[in-house]
Design a protein around this motif. Structure first.
Motif, short mmCIF file in Angstrom:
data_model
loop_
_atom_site.label_atom_id
_atom_site.label_comp_id
_atom_site.label_asym_id
_atom_site.label_seq_id
_atom_site.Cartn_x
_atom_site.Cartn_y
_atom_site.Cartn_z
N LEU A 52 18.37 2.73 -2.56
CA LEU A 52 16.93 2.48 -2.41
C LEU A 52 16.39 1.46 -3.40
O LEU A 52 15.19 1.38 -3.62
CB LEU A 52 16.17 3.80 -2.58
N ASP A 54 15.64 -1.53 -3.48
CA ASP A 54 14.61 -2.49 -3.07
C ASP A 54 13.28 -1.84 -2.72
O ASP A 54 12.32 -2.53 -2.39
CB ASP A 54 15.11 -3.32 -1.88
N GLU A 55 13.23 -0.52 -2.80
CA GLU A 55 11.99 0.21 -2.49
C GLU A 55 11.15 0.36 -3.76
O GLU A 55 11.56 1.03 -4.69
CB GLU A 55 12.31 1.60 -1.91
N GLU A 56 10.00 -0.28 -3.80
CA GLU A 56 9.14 -0.23 -4.99
C GLU A 56 8.47 1.12 -5.16
O GLU A 56 8.12 1.50 -6.27
CB GLU A 56 8.08 -1.33 -4.92
N GLN A 58 8.60 5.33 -3.82
CA GLN A 58 9.27 6.41 -3.10
C GLN A 58 8.53 7.71 -3.38
O GLN A 58 8.17 7.98 -4.52
CB GLN A 58 10.72 6.56 -3.59
N CYS A 74 12.73 11.90 1.15
CA CYS A 74 12.13 10.74 0.49
C CYS A 74 11.51 9.87 1.57
O CYS A 74 12.17 9.53 2.56
CB CYS A 74 13.20 9.96 -0.27
N THR A 75 10.26 9.52 1.37
CA THR A 75 9.58 8.59 2.27
C THR A 75 9.06 7.41 1.45
O THR A 75 9.06 7.43 0.23
CB THR A 75 8.40 9.24 3.02
N ASP A 76 8.59 6.42 2.18
CA ASP A 76 8.02 5.24 1.54
C ASP A 76 6.53 5.43 1.22
O ASP A 76 5.87 4.50 0.81
CB ASP A 76 8.22 3.99 2.39
N MET A 82 13.28 7.90 4.45
CA MET A 82 14.44 7.12 4.03
C MET A 82 15.62 8.01 3.66
O MET A 82 16.77 7.57 3.72
CB MET A 82 14.05 6.24 2.84
#
Length: 112
Positions: A52, A54-56, A58, A74-76, A82
Motif C-alpha cells: 500500500l 502509494d496510498e497516502e 488508509q 483497510c479502505t481508502d 484495499m
C-alpha cells in the motif's frame, strides 16, 4: 465497546514510536495496543505497507466477533476496500477499533 471511545484524551501526540519495519506510530496508537492488547493489529497494518506504499491515506478497522474471531479491513477512506483479512482468534479487549495511516504514520482519528 468501541476502543476509540476509551482513548479520547489522545488529540495529538507528544512522541512518535518507530516500528521495527520503519513506520512510525503515535502515543494514541501505543495506548490502543497496550490497553486493548492488540499489538498484533499494528503488526498486521505494518505488514501490508509495502503493498500500500502509494496510498497516502488508509482507514484500518478491526472488528471482533462473538466467536472471538475478527475481521480487519483497510479502505481508502472513500469505501474502496484495499485489504480484508480474517483473524481466526483474538483476545482483543474491545469489539471495534479504527486507526488511520497518513504518510507512513499510524494514528488514531482523534489525533489528526
Amino acid at each position: 465497546m468501541y476502543a476509540n471511545d476509551q482513548l479520547t484524551e489522545y488529540t495529538c501526540t507528544e512522541h512518535y514510536y518507530k516500528h521495527l519495519y520503519g513506520i512510525v506510530y503515535t502515543d494514541g496508537v501505543r495506548a490502543l495496543c497496550h490497553q486493548f492488547e492488540c499489538y498484533w493489529f499494528l503488526d498486521l497494518i505494518v505488514s501490508y505497507q509495502p503493498r500500500l506504499k502509494d496510498e497516502e491515506f488508509q482507514l484500518w478497522c478491526l472488528v471482533r466477533h462473538e466467536d472471538e474471531s475478527a475481521t480487519v479491513t483497510c479502505t481508502d477512506g472513500n469505501d474502496k476496500e484495499m485489504v480484508r483479512q480474517q483473524v481466526d482468534w483474538t483476545d482483543f479487549k474491545a469489539t471495534e477499533a479504527a486507526v488511520w495511516v497518513e504518510f507512513n504514520v499510524v494514528l488514531l482519528p482523534s489525533e489528526h
